[in-house]
Design a protein around this motif. Structure first.
Motif, mmCIF file in Angstrom:
data_model
loop_
_atom_site.group_PDB
_atom_site.id
_atom_site.type_symbol
_atom_site.label_atom_id
_atom_site.label_comp_id
_atom_site.label_asym_id
_atom_site.label_seq_id
_atom_site.Cartn_x
_atom_site.Cartn_y
_atom_site.Cartn_z
ATOM 1 N N ASP A 32 0.869 -0.936 0.180
ATOM 2 C CA ASP A 32 0.040 0.135 -0.103
ATOM 3 C C ASP A 32 0.766 1.160 -0.148
ATOM 4 O OD1 ASP A 32 -2.503 1.173 -0.123
ATOM 5 O OD2 ASP A 32 -3.033 0.956 1.918
ATOM 6 N N VAL A 33 1.853 1.076 0.678
ATOM 7 C CA VAL A 33 2.979 2.272 0.744
ATOM 8 C C VAL A 33 3.413 2.589 -0.587
ATOM 9 C CG1 VAL A 33 5.135 3.244 1.641
ATOM 10 C CG2 VAL A 33 3.432 2.153 3.171
ATOM 11 N N ILE A 34 3.977 1.508 -1.363
ATOM 12 C CA ILE A 34 4.626 1.486 -2.690
ATOM 13 C C ILE A 34 3.557 2.320 -3.555
ATOM 14 C CG2 ILE A 34 5.509 0.226 -4.471
ATOM 15 C CD1 ILE A 34 6.526 -1.625 -2.335
ATOM 16 N N LYS A 35 2.381 1.682 -3.503
ATOM 17 C CA LYS A 35 1.244 2.136 -4.419
ATOM 18 C C LYS A 35 0.944 3.654 -4.394
ATOM 19 C CE LYS A 35 -3.019 1.947 -3.441
ATOM 20 N NZ LYS A 35 -4.412 1.374 -3.032
ATOM 21 N N THR A 36 0.890 3.985 -3.068
ATOM 22 C CA THR A 36 0.559 5.380 -2.590
ATOM 23 C C THR A 36 1.783 6.142 -3.204
ATOM 24 O OG1 THR A 36 -0.663 4.792 -1.096
ATOM 25 C CG2 THR A 36 0.102 7.116 -0.896
ATOM 26 N N VAL A 47 8.117 1.940 -16.138
ATOM 27 C CA VAL A 47 8.802 0.772 -15.890
ATOM 28 C C VAL A 47 9.848 0.650 -14.856
ATOM 29 C CG1 VAL A 47 10.209 -0.947 -17.114
ATOM 30 C CG2 VAL A 47 8.626 0.396 -18.636
ATOM 31 N N GLY A 48 9.499 -0.440 -14.024
ATOM 32 C CA GLY A 48 10.622 -0.639 -12.840
ATOM 33 C C GLY A 48 10.110 0.346 -11.831
ATOM 34 N N GLY A 49 8.849 1.007 -11.726
ATOM 35 C CA GLY A 49 8.472 2.036 -10.753
ATOM 36 C C GLY A 49 8.494 1.407 -9.692
ATOM 37 N N SER A 50 7.893 0.248 -9.327
ATOM 38 C CA SER A 50 7.573 -0.347 -7.796
ATOM 39 C C SER A 50 8.910 -0.769 -7.132
ATOM 40 C CB SER A 50 7.067 -1.841 -7.916
ATOM 41 O OG SER A 50 5.470 -1.490 -8.642
ATOM 42 N N GLN A 254 -1.665 15.744 -19.420
ATOM 43 C CA GLN A 254 -0.680 16.313 -20.209
ATOM 44 C C GLN A 254 0.794 15.810 -19.857
ATOM 45 O OE1 GLN A 254 -1.145 20.520 -19.596
ATOM 46 N NE2 GLN A 254 -3.195 20.796 -21.007
ATOM 47 N N ALA A 255 1.045 15.733 -18.553
ATOM 48 C CA ALA A 255 2.589 15.487 -18.230
ATOM 49 C C ALA A 255 2.861 14.042 -18.341
ATOM 50 C CB ALA A 255 2.993 15.944 -16.917
ATOM 51 N N GLU A 256 1.821 13.024 -17.855
ATOM 52 C CA GLU A 256 2.089 11.707 -17.968
ATOM 53 C C GLU A 256 1.178 10.790 -18.681
ATOM 54 O OE1 GLU A 256 1.963 10.664 -13.697
ATOM 55 O OE2 GLU A 256 1.865 13.058 -13.419
ATOM 56 N N GLY A 257 0.444 11.220 -19.313
ATOM 57 C CA GLY A 257 -0.409 10.276 -20.598
ATOM 58 C C GLY A 257 -1.390 9.719 -19.756
ATOM 59 N N LEU A 258 -1.954 8.953 -20.429
ATOM 60 C CA LEU A 258 -3.236 7.988 -20.028
ATOM 61 C C LEU A 258 -2.735 7.097 -19.014
ATOM 62 C CD1 LEU A 258 -5.939 6.978 -19.979
ATOM 63 C CD2 LEU A 258 -5.476 5.439 -21.927
ATOM 64 N N LYS A 259 -1.102 6.634 -19.138
ATOM 65 C CA LYS A 259 -0.571 5.790 -18.266
ATOM 66 C C LYS A 259 -0.543 6.173 -16.695
ATOM 67 C CE LYS A 259 2.175 2.929 -21.334
ATOM 68 N NZ LYS A 259 3.548 2.770 -21.910
ATOM 69 N N GLY A 260 -0.513 7.601 -16.933
ATOM 70 C CA GLY A 260 -0.558 8.096 -15.370
ATOM 71 C C GLY A 260 -1.770 7.879 -14.382
ATOM 72 N N PHE A 261 -2.704 7.601 -15.005
ATOM 73 C CA PHE A 261 -3.910 7.483 -14.378
ATOM 74 C C PHE A 261 -3.839 6.096 -13.681
ATOM 75 C CE2 PHE A 261 -5.440 10.944 -16.996
ATOM 76 C CZ PHE A 261 -6.060 11.656 -16.072
ATOM 77 N N TYR A 262 -3.073 5.171 -14.231
ATOM 78 C CA TYR A 262 -2.771 3.658 -13.740
ATOM 79 C C TYR A 262 -1.458 3.552 -13.024
ATOM 80 C CZ TYR A 262 -7.239 2.858 -16.322
ATOM 81 O OH TYR A 262 -8.534 2.919 -16.856
ATOM 82 N N GLY A 264 1.004 2.676 -10.144
ATOM 83 C CA GLY A 264 0.558 2.014 -8.990
ATOM 84 C C GLY A 264 -0.498 0.742 -9.262
ATOM 85 N N MET A 265 -1.063 0.566 -10.326
ATOM 86 C CA MET A 265 -2.055 -0.300 -10.446
ATOM 87 C C MET A 265 -1.320 -1.665 -10.283
ATOM 88 S SD MET A 265 -5.043 -0.800 -13.197
ATOM 89 C CE MET A 265 -6.176 -2.220 -12.943
ATOM 90 N N GLY A 266 -0.226 -2.004 -10.692
ATOM 91 C CA GLY A 266 0.358 -3.193 -10.710
ATOM 92 C C GLY A 266 0.682 -3.731 -9.177
ATOM 93 N N PRO A 267 1.202 -3.026 -8.407
ATOM 94 C CA PRO A 267 1.501 -3.165 -6.924
ATOM 95 C C PRO A 267 -0.016 -3.157 -6.137
ATOM 96 C CG PRO A 267 2.511 -1.216 -7.306
ATOM 97 C CD PRO A 267 2.228 -1.587 -8.737
ATOM 98 N N GLY A 268 -0.746 -2.174 -6.562
ATOM 99 C CA GLY A 268 -2.067 -2.179 -6.231
ATOM 100 C C GLY A 268 -2.818 -3.184 -6.203
ATOM 101 N N LEU A 269 -2.864 -4.134 -7.491
ATOM 102 C CA LEU A 269 -3.409 -5.283 -7.598
ATOM 103 C C LEU A 269 -2.916 -6.481 -6.804
ATOM 104 C CD1 LEU A 269 -4.506 -5.352 -11.439
ATOM 105 C CD2 LEU A 269 -6.031 -5.650 -9.520
#
Length: 299
Positions: A32-36, A47-50, A254-262, A264-269
């Protein structure tokens, strides 16, 4: 046959939700910390954000304890939140049964509305806790002005932002009620269908795991962007960076594109699936045990 005294159903719902919230938080907090941290991260690197975030947390805090920062508000929010949700969800279901004049199974639409109403009430009551939790999870303990506890966070928010500060991110939180509504609209009919197929009154452990997984993946995929927007609006410097929900969404786009809205979803799931498994296994087993007067409920 000896009668077995059982607790009132509303109390059963509260107790089951309370302990289910504690169990799920204990297991899922580090993710949850990583996702936030990913949700509030404004970089365009995906890529490799987590791994990067986890490494930064340990390095900045000097210990793996950084992965448990904000645990207290998280466990308080989840335990009280699930207790309140199950109470109001049960009441809403009862209201639908009374309205329809029967005890027949409710439709997916009924469950959608019942869980939506329960979610709205829960969000209004718990938003102050989530503001403090988000700010603690999104920053290192060495961050200037970092909250040291729920009480410290409450004092700082009240002093610098007033009562309105406790309700930052409320609009996306209310929009996020749709997540729970979608989940229960999938979960309840699937659970009932599995029970009918097996001619059993109670849902087995395996069936609970399967049904919760399907429901959570569908709900998360449909509603995840609101969590990112909410997290951005609840950070320490949100007032200086964002002017509201629409501005936040536009800046992310504008800054991050559509992916920006997702983000943390990987670690979130990864976090939310074990969490939802534990939440509903604990809740269902506790409800069963208490309904039976604590006799044979965990067999």
């Amino acid at each position: 046959m000896t009668d077995v005294k059982t607790l009132p159903k509303p109390l059963i719902d509260v107790i089951a939700g309370f302990f289910a919230g504690i169990a799920s938080t204990v297991i899922g907090h580090p993710l949850d910390v990583i996702k936030t941290r990913l949700q509030v991260d404004r970089s365009s690197i995906h890529v490799g954000g987590s791994v990067r975030i986890a490494r930064d947390i340990v390095r900045n805090d000097g210990t793996v304890r950084g992965l448990y920062r904000g645990f207290t508000p998280n466990v308080v929010g989840n335990s009280l939140g699930w207790a309140a949700f199950f109470l109001w969800y049960g009441k809403a279901q009862e209201a639908f049964h009374v309205y329809r004049g029967s005890q027949e199974a409710l439709s997916y639409y009924d469950h959608f509305l019942a869980s939506g109403a329960a979610g709205l009430l829960t969000s209004l009551c718990t938003n102050p806790i989530w503001v403090i939790k988000t700010r603690m999870l999104s920053t290192s303990s060495k961050y200037p002005g970092a909250y040291t506890s729920i009480l410290d966070g409450s004092r700082q928010i009240l002093r610098s932002e007033g009562l309105a500060g406790f309700y930052r991110g409320l609009i996306p939180s209310l929009v996020g009620v749709s997540h729970g509504a979608v989940f229960f609209a999938v979960y309840e009919p699937l659970k009932s269908w599995r029970a009918r197929m097996k001619h059993e009154a109670d849902t087995s452990t395996l069936d609970t795991l399967i049904v919760t997984t399907v429901g959570k993946i569908i709900a998360a995929s449909a509603t995840y962007p609101y969590q990112v927007v909410r997290a951005r609006l609840q950070t320490y410097d949100a007032g200086a960076e964002y002017r509201g929900v629409r501005d936040t969404m536009e800046q992310i786009r504008q800054a991050e594109g559509l992916k920006g809205f997702y983000k943390g979803m990987g670690p979130g799931l990864v976090r939310v699936l074990p969490s939802v498994w534990v939440t509903f296994l604990v809740a269902e087993k506790m409800k069963l045990a208490m309904t039976r007067g604590f006799l044979g409920g965990f067999s």
